[in-house]
Design a protein around this motif. Structure first.
Motif, PDB file in Angstrom:
ATOM      1  N   SER A  71       0.584  -1.537   1.074  1.00 54.81           N
ATOM      2  CA  SER A  71       1.106  -2.570   0.195  1.00 54.81           C
ATOM      3  C   SER A  71       1.762  -1.869  -0.987  1.00 54.81           C
ATOM      4  O   SER A  71       1.498  -0.696  -1.252  1.00 54.81           O
ATOM      5  CB  SER A  71       0.006  -3.528  -0.257  1.00 54.81           C
ATOM      6  N   TRP A  72       2.633  -2.604  -1.652  1.00 58.97           N
ATOM      7  CA  TRP A  72       3.348  -2.001  -2.770  1.00 58.97           C
ATOM      8  C   TRP A  72       3.805  -3.058  -3.753  1.00 58.97           C
ATOM      9  O   TRP A  72       3.871  -4.243  -3.431  1.00 58.97           O
ATOM     10  CB  TRP A  72       4.520  -1.166  -2.284  1.00 58.97           C
ATOM     11  N   THR A  73       4.064  -2.603  -4.950  1.00 59.35           N
ATOM     12  CA  THR A  73       4.596  -3.460  -5.990  1.00 59.35           C
ATOM     13  C   THR A  73       5.669  -2.697  -6.750  1.00 59.35           C
ATOM     14  O   THR A  73       5.690  -1.459  -6.738  1.00 59.35           O
ATOM     15  CB  THR A  73       3.475  -3.957  -6.939  1.00 59.35           C
ATOM     16  N   ARG A  74       6.540  -3.453  -7.370  1.00 63.21           N
ATOM     17  CA  ARG A  74       7.666  -2.855  -8.087  1.00 63.21           C
ATOM     18  C   ARG A  74       7.817  -3.549  -9.422  1.00 63.21           C
ATOM     19  O   ARG A  74       7.811  -4.772  -9.496  1.00 63.21           O
ATOM     20  CB  ARG A  74       8.934  -3.031  -7.267  1.00 63.21           C
ATOM     21  N   ILE A  75       7.946  -2.764 -10.457  1.00 60.24           N
ATOM     22  CA  ILE A  75       8.334  -3.275 -11.765  1.00 60.24           C
ATOM     23  C   ILE A  75       9.491  -2.398 -12.208  1.00 60.24           C
ATOM     24  O   ILE A  75       9.313  -1.210 -12.491  1.00 60.24           O
ATOM     25  CB  ILE A  75       7.175  -3.243 -12.770  1.00 60.24           C
ATOM     26  N   GLY A  76      10.689  -2.965 -12.189  1.00 61.23           N
ATOM     27  CA  GLY A  76      11.889  -2.177 -12.456  1.00 61.23           C
ATOM     28  C   GLY A  76      12.056  -1.142 -11.359  1.00 61.23           C
ATOM     29  O   GLY A  76      12.069  -1.476 -10.184  1.00 61.23           O
ATOM     30  N   ARG A  77      12.159   0.133 -11.735  1.00 62.25           N
ATOM     31  CA  ARG A  77      12.276   1.206 -10.739  1.00 62.25           C
ATOM     32  C   ARG A  77      10.948   1.929 -10.505  1.00 62.25           C
ATOM     33  O   ARG A  77      10.904   2.919  -9.796  1.00 62.25           O
ATOM     34  CB  ARG A  77      13.362   2.200 -11.156  1.00 62.25           C
ATOM     35  N   SER A  78       9.876   1.420 -11.101  1.00 62.46           N
ATOM     36  CA  SER A  78       8.548   2.008 -10.896  1.00 62.46           C
ATOM     37  C   SER A  78       7.887   1.352  -9.687  1.00 62.46           C
ATOM     38  O   SER A  78       7.732   0.132  -9.642  1.00 62.46           O
ATOM     39  CB  SER A  78       7.666   1.792 -12.125  1.00 62.46           C
ATOM     40  N   ILE A  79       7.496   2.174  -8.721  1.00 61.78           N
ATOM     41  CA  ILE A  79       6.852   1.706  -7.502  1.00 61.78           C
ATOM     42  C   ILE A  79       5.411   2.197  -7.494  1.00 61.78           C
ATOM     43  O   ILE A  79       5.139   3.359  -7.797  1.00 61.78           O
ATOM     44  CB  ILE A  79       7.558   2.262  -6.239  1.00 61.78           C
ATOM     45  N   THR A  80       4.490   1.308  -7.162  1.00 64.95           N
ATOM     46  CA  THR A  80       3.106   1.689  -6.891  1.00 64.95           C
ATOM     47  C   THR A  80       2.852   1.338  -5.432  1.00 64.95           C
ATOM     48  O   THR A  80       3.033   0.182  -5.038  1.00 64.95           O
ATOM     49  CB  THR A  80       2.120   0.937  -7.803  1.00 64.95           C
ATOM     50  N   ALA A  81       2.500   2.335  -4.639  1.00 65.59           N
ATOM     51  CA  ALA A  81       2.278   2.129  -3.202  1.00 65.59           C
ATOM     52  C   ALA A  81       0.854   2.511  -2.843  1.00 65.59           C
ATOM     53  O   ALA A  81       0.308   3.487  -3.362  1.00 65.59           O
ATOM     54  CB  ALA A  81       3.255   2.974  -2.390  1.00 65.59           C
ATOM     55  N   ARG A  82       0.271   1.728  -1.930  1.00 64.91           N
ATOM     56  CA  ARG A  82      -1.090   1.964  -1.462  1.00 64.91           C
ATOM     57  C   ARG A  82      -1.041   2.070   0.068  1.00 64.91           C
ATOM     58  O   ARG A  82      -0.430   1.240   0.736  1.00 64.91           O
ATOM     59  CB  ARG A  82      -1.952   0.786  -1.900  1.00 64.91           C
ATOM     60  N   VAL A  83      -1.664   3.113   0.613  1.00 66.32           N
ATOM     61  CA  VAL A  83      -1.727   3.329   2.066  1.00 66.32           C
ATOM     62  C   VAL A  83      -3.183   3.528   2.444  1.00 66.32           C
ATOM     63  O   VAL A  83      -3.911   4.233   1.742  1.00 66.32           O
ATOM     64  CB  VAL A  83      -0.928   4.585   2.481  1.00 66.32           C
ATOM     65  N   ALA A  84      -3.611   2.906   3.540  1.00 68.26           N
ATOM     66  CA  ALA A  84      -4.987   3.092   4.029  1.00 68.26           C
ATOM     67  C   ALA A  84      -4.944   3.294   5.539  1.00 68.26           C
ATOM     68  O   ALA A  84      -4.283   2.541   6.254  1.00 68.26           O
ATOM     69  CB  ALA A  84      -5.849   1.894   3.677  1.00 68.26           C
ATOM     70  N   LEU A  85      -5.620   4.330   6.013  1.00 72.59           N
ATOM     71  CA  LEU A  85      -5.705   4.642   7.440  1.00 72.59           C
ATOM     72  C   LEU A  85      -7.175   4.817   7.797  1.00 72.59           C
ATOM     73  O   LEU A  85      -7.909   5.494   7.083  1.00 72.59           O
ATOM     74  CB  LEU A  85      -4.941   5.927   7.738  1.00 72.59           C
ATOM     75  N   THR A  86      -7.596   4.192   8.901  1.00 75.29           N
ATOM     76  CA  THR A  86      -8.959   4.370   9.424  1.00 75.29           C
ATOM     77  C   THR A  86      -8.860   4.717  10.903  1.00 75.29           C
ATOM     78  O   THR A  86      -8.154   4.047  11.656  1.00 75.29           O
ATOM     79  CB  THR A  86      -9.807   3.096   9.248  1.00 75.29           C
ATOM     80  N   PHE A  87      -9.566   5.762  11.317  1.00 69.72           N
ATOM     81  CA  PHE A  87      -9.567   6.187  12.714  1.00 69.72           C
ATOM     82  C   PHE A  87     -10.539   5.354  13.546  1.00 69.72           C
ATOM     83  O   PHE A  87     -11.636   5.050  13.106  1.00 69.72           O
ATOM     84  CB  PHE A  87      -9.947   7.660  12.839  1.00 69.72           C
ATOM     85  N   GLY A  88     -10.113   5.015  14.764  1.00 67.65           N
ATOM     86  CA  GLY A  88     -10.948   4.274  15.704  1.00 67.65           C
ATOM     87  C   GLY A  88     -11.457   5.173  16.815  1.00 67.65           C
ATOM     88  O   GLY A  88     -11.311   6.404  16.774  1.00 67.65           O
ATOM     89  N   THR A  89     -12.015   4.553  17.830  1.00 63.01           N
ATOM     90  CA  THR A  89     -12.540   5.257  18.995  1.00 63.01           C
ATOM     91  C   THR A  89     -11.396   5.938  19.750  1.00 63.01           C
ATOM     92  O   THR A  89     -10.360   5.329  19.992  1.00 63.01           O
ATOM     93  CB  THR A  89     -13.250   4.270  19.943  1.00 63.01           C
TER      94      THR A  89
END
Length: 153
Positions: A47-65
């Motif tokens: 997910s991500w958000t933007r205020i002007g040219r500032s970006i905050t991005a969040r990434v989440a990965l979980t391994f399965g079987t």
């Protein structure tokens, strides 16, 4: 972000650009040597958000079987390309790797100028996190990244 000029009208798009609303995206995870597989029940989300040219991005990965961490180091795509900067990085952040039930490792998320992806470094390592860094990955292990950077546009 567009500069406000006399006579401009307020629109939903302009307000949303200022509001910092979070938007979902699906990042691409890549192992430079190939072979990365999330496995059954494994997930990647962003997910991500933007205020002007500032970006905050969040990434989440979980391994399965049946997951395979691949070989080499990892990259995760960003929602918006980073600005090309003359010196230093376009952005930095934090990464947290959880070895399920064993340990938590922290690292620095690194977004280079003009990049379209983010990597995480820790423990003075010369290479980013990957197949065996910061530990050998398995079922239920996960990585979360939060990076703040300047967008190219």
């Amino acid at each position: 972000m567009t500069q406000w000029l006399p006579g401009m009208r307020i629109t939903a798009a302009r307000l949303n650009d200022q509001a910092g609303l979070w938007t979902s995206y699906t990042p691409t995870w890549a192992a430079t040597g190939g072979g990365g597989v999330l496995g059954t029940g494994g997930v990647i989300a962003g997910s991500w958000t933007r205020i002007g040219r500032s970006i905050t991005a969040r990434v989440a990965l979980t391994f399965g079987t049946g997951a395979n961490a691949g070989s080499g180091f990892w990259t995760f795509t960003l929602p918006v390309a980073a600005a090309a900067v003359a010196t230093g990085q376009a952005g930095l952040g934090i990464g947290m790797a959880t070895n399920a039930g064993v340990a938590i490792n922290l690292g620095v998320a690194y977004v280079s100028g003009g990049a379209t992806d983010v990597s995480v470094f820790s423990d003075g390592a010369g290479a980013p996190w990957g197949a065996n860094r910061p530990f050998t990955w398995g079922i239920g292990d996960n990585v979360t990244i939060l990076a703040v950077y300047e967008a190219a546009t």
